[in-house]
Design an enzyme around this catalytic site. Sequence first.
Site, PDB file in Angstrom:
ATOM      1  N   ASP A 208      21.742-116.644  -9.580  1.00  0.00           N
ATOM      2  CA  ASP A 208      23.155-116.871  -9.301  1.00  0.00           C
ATOM      3  C   ASP A 208      23.594-118.132 -10.032  1.00  0.00           C
ATOM      4  O   ASP A 208      22.802-119.057 -10.237  1.00  0.00           O
ATOM      5  CB  ASP A 208      23.380-117.088  -7.796  1.00  0.00           C
ATOM      6  CG  ASP A 208      22.775-115.983  -6.956  1.00  0.00           C
ATOM      7  OD1 ASP A 208      23.040-114.807  -7.254  1.00  0.00           O
ATOM      8  OD2 ASP A 208      22.021-116.309  -6.010  1.00  0.00           O
ATOM      9  N   ARG A 303      32.406-107.970  -3.597  1.00  0.00           N
ATOM     10  CA  ARG A 303      31.940-109.178  -2.922  1.00  0.00           C
ATOM     11  C   ARG A 303      32.853-110.375  -3.190  1.00  0.00           C
ATOM     12  O   ARG A 303      32.445-111.349  -3.810  1.00  0.00           O
ATOM     13  CB  ARG A 303      30.495-109.516  -3.315  1.00  0.00           C
ATOM     14  CG  ARG A 303      29.489-108.470  -2.923  1.00  0.00           C
ATOM     15  CD  ARG A 303      28.071-108.910  -3.205  1.00  0.00           C
ATOM     16  NE  ARG A 303      27.109-107.860  -2.862  1.00  0.00           N
ATOM     17  CZ  ARG A 303      25.797-107.948  -3.041  1.00  0.00           C
ATOM     18  NH1 ARG A 303      25.285-109.050  -3.559  1.00  0.00           N
ATOM     19  NH2 ARG A 303      25.006-106.943  -2.701  1.00  0.00           N
TER      20      ARG A 303
END
Length: 427
Positions: A208, A303
């Site tokens: 990430d 998301r």
Amino acid sequence: MRTRHIAVAAGLLGLLCVPAHAEARDISRDTLATNDGWASYGTGTTGGAAADDAHVYTVTDRAGLVRALDHGSDTPKIIKIAGTIDADTADDGTPLDCADHATDGYTTKKYLAAYDPRTWGSAKPSGPQEEARQASAARQAERIVLPVGSNTTIVGLGSEAVLKGASLQVKNADNVIVRNLDLRDAYDCFPVWQPNTGGLGDWKTAYDNIWLTGATHVWIDHVTASDQGHPDAAEPTCFGRNYLRHDGLLDITNGSDLVTVSWSRFADHDKAILIGNGDTATGDRGKLRVTLHHNAFTSVVQRAPRVRFGQVHLYNNRYEVTDGHRYSLGAGTESAVYAENNAFHAPGHIEVADLVKSWNGTALHQSGTLFDGYPVDLLAIHNAYNSGSERDLTADVGWTPTLHTTVDSAAVADRAVARGAGAGRLS
């Protein structure tokens, strides 16, 4: 009279013009304001504001950044990033690529041949090529994973501070600030194939742009996070699935708590923000308290965020939905999302019902929502048009936010976020 006119003109000039030698305001010792979201709770979030002069760094390359981070130490520190830093470089600054990390005979061609579902089946990859992939991935991680310790502030200098090819990881740390930074392309050279007996399987990636795991009191502000440089859409299809190279832009997992994300831009990506990483992670109950306000979500597939367990206040955000969109707000297991005064923009073929998805969630508070300038009730429309595969959501999430800045109307916030969200736009 002429003298008065000159004086007035000079005064206006002083208001409108900044001398060429003037310096931008030093934001490095800024702390989170009182009541600015969950990260202001209790002790608040001050980052490295208490750092002595010996622990204030200006860094221009990976080596300098690594030294300043000091292996994730908890010593109060301020790290100022100047210009562009590429994390995927050797100690001497030489750029690296995937071939430089590959070891033990790993190649993409060999990996694909070894685990082709037509011959390998649906078993989890194992054997020499998977072992070589793991060893190669570990070599890349040594370069691009940057641990951030407690009592740390990381800020970009000016309007063009970029950190690319890095995964900032705030692991079991407290009191961290990241501001005014363009985070690009946390690129995984060695994604793993995950077969699925019930379907095609998928590619799983490791990094990430920012990962909070067990982190508390974190303020992320005026950050831009994207895949810029290597969009997944440009990657090939392997085993019938997009050969993904990126995971999330911001993941908040494993008991992380008391987080404020403000005035940031999440763009051109599949899975933007995950809050809570598992339906069975019951230890997250009472944690994952997150505020998201005045953020821009641009060309994000899903998301934005997806939530499990957490009490999440989502207000005054702007969404620019484009083709490929799956959903924006994901109500997961035991989630308690309080969404108010958010604005959505979408092409004509995307419906209001596409904006919310229930992933075992039971409740969602929504109010003041605009869709292409018109007021809508996300909850009522979700419940009216869901396909039956999702449960209806109730409006009672069991809490009402008290820690927040002024909640503007969706229309006012929409315009302000379009102008002011993201790196390089901090006034």
